[in-house]
Design a protein around this motif. Structure first.
Motif, PDB file in Angstrom:
ATOM      1  N   GLY A  14       0.840  -1.200   0.000  1.00 36.35           N
ATOM      2  CA  GLY A  14       0.000   0.000   0.000  1.00 36.35           C
ATOM      3  C   GLY A  14       0.867   1.238   0.000  1.00 36.35           C
ATOM      4  N   ALA A  15       0.568   2.133  -0.889  1.00 36.38           N
ATOM      5  CA  ALA A  15       1.334   3.381  -0.942  1.00 36.38           C
ATOM      6  C   ALA A  15       0.965   4.237   0.263  1.00 36.38           C
ATOM      7  N   VAL A  16       1.976   4.775   0.896  1.00 37.56           N
ATOM      8  CA  VAL A  16       1.719   5.672   2.008  1.00 37.56           C
ATOM      9  C   VAL A  16       1.912   7.093   1.501  1.00 37.56           C
ATOM     10  N   ALA A  17       0.833   7.828   1.512  1.00 39.98           N
ATOM     11  CA  ALA A  17       0.880   9.165   0.937  1.00 39.98           C
ATOM     12  C   ALA A  17       1.524  10.143   1.907  1.00 39.98           C
ATOM     13  N   GLU A  18       2.353  10.975   1.369  1.00 40.20           N
ATOM     14  CA  GLU A  18       2.932  12.047   2.173  1.00 40.20           C
ATOM     15  C   GLU A  18       2.368  13.368   1.684  1.00 40.20           C
ATOM     16  N   ARG A  19       2.261  14.275   2.581  1.00 39.89           N
ATOM     17  CA  ARG A  19       1.695  15.564   2.236  1.00 39.89           C
ATOM     18  C   ARG A  19       2.727  16.487   1.610  1.00 39.89           C
ATOM     19  N   THR A  20       2.279  17.300   0.687  1.00 40.52           N
ATOM     20  CA  THR A  20       3.207  18.258   0.075  1.00 40.52           C
ATOM     21  C   THR A  20       3.373  19.476   0.971  1.00 40.52           C
ATOM     22  N   ARG A  21       2.320  19.809   1.707  1.00 41.70           N
ATOM     23  CA  ARG A  21       2.418  20.971   2.598  1.00 41.70           C
ATOM     24  C   ARG A  21       2.843  20.529   3.980  1.00 41.70           C
TER      25      ARG A  21
END
Lengths: 132, 165
Positions: A14-21
């Motif tokens: 599962g891809a773990v999303a990181e925030r851009t902000r």
């Protein structure tokens, strides 16, 4: 290769999303109850209004995201025990859910989410006939 | 299942998982990500990072702000009703908040997670200055309580006149 596979098995893909902000995002606390007909979720989302709440259910992934408006613009900070920022949490729902019938209420900062189970997985009483 | 209550003055932290033990996370990376968010919450919760942060040992956690005229005290109290809250100002500079958070009523069912806490709480807070007790206003919106306390005249900042020679 085998090690890679084992690693993948252990961690999932599962891809773990990181925030851009780099803004503060908090993990809201949740209670989850399963009844015969549905999965019930209660989440604490203080400061989130109905218009700032996004709930998505896709591919067994339930995502809850709440934006919080800044509340003290123009005031000077004196003392603090908690931060103010957006809320985000997601759950993987393993039960079969009737996505069409999901409903949500938001009252006084508490989200109540009803995830009704599909008919097929609701428990059914099986009558046992007495043998001779 | 027994509910773990907050212990406002006991000094013990709220234990969200009770005695249920620790489940190995389905996705350790996601869990790690969550942990880092929690760490942010612990150490860098004001984004800017230049503000000192006091760890909340009591419930509810409080934030305090001010401007020239008022002191603002804020608490996140999701799920409370206005009628369940008691707010007092005593001695001109002490604020007390009491209340009880009730658990949701669910007939039967199996609890998979219980991270939210319930029970009675009370907090007493010393304000940085004297306030006008009569003018105190409390607002409760989307589970956030904001108390506006107008500063007493003596506590308001005054601009000093500088005499020129």
């Amino acid at each position: 290769m085998a090690r890679e596979l084992a690693k993948k098995q252990r961690e999932g893909d599962g891809a773990v999303a990181e925030r851009t902000r780099n803004a503060a995002t908090y993990t809201p606390r949740f209670d989850i109850v399963e009844t015969e007909g549905e999965l019930l979720l209660y989440g604490d989302l203080p400061g989130v209004s109905k218009d700032n709440l996004a709930i998505d259910f896709e591919n067994d992934n339930l995502s809850i995201e709440g934006k919080v408006e800044p509340r003290h613009a123009g005031h000077d900070f004196v003392y603090g025990e908690y931060g103010i920022g957006a809320f985000h949490r997601s759950f993987t729902i393993t039960e079969a859910i009737d996505a069409e019938k999901i409903s949500a209420e938001l009252r006084n900062g508490v989200l109540t989410l009803h995830l009704p189970k599909t008919e097929a997985v609701k428990p059914r009483k099986i009558a046992v006939k007495a043998g001779n | 299942m027994t509910n773990t209550l907050w212990r406002p003055f006991g000094g013990e932290l709220f234990e969200p998982f009770g005695s249920a033990g620790w489940d190995w996370p389905d996705n350790p990376l996601a869990e790690l990500n969550r942990l880092s968010t929690e760490m942010d919450r612990m150490f860098r919760r004001f984004g800017g990072g230049d503000r000192s942060f006091a760890p909340a040992v009591a419930y509810p956690a409080l934030d305090m702000w001010q401007d020239a005229n008022s002191v603002y005290v804020e608490a996140e109290l999701p799920g409370m009703e206005v009628g369940d809250l008691e707010i007092y100002v005593t001695g001109g500079n002490q604020l007390s908040i009491r209340g009880e958070r009730k658990p949701p009523v669910v007939e039967g069912g199996t609890w998979h997670r219980q991270e939210r806490g319930y029970g009675q709480f009370s907090r007493l807070l010393n304000l940085p200055c004297d306030v006008k007790t009569d003018g105190v206003e409390a607002e409760f919106k989307d589970g956030v309580l904001t108390i506006t306390l107008p500063k007493s005249e003596a506590a308001k900042p005054r601009r000093l006149a500088i005499k020129a020679d």
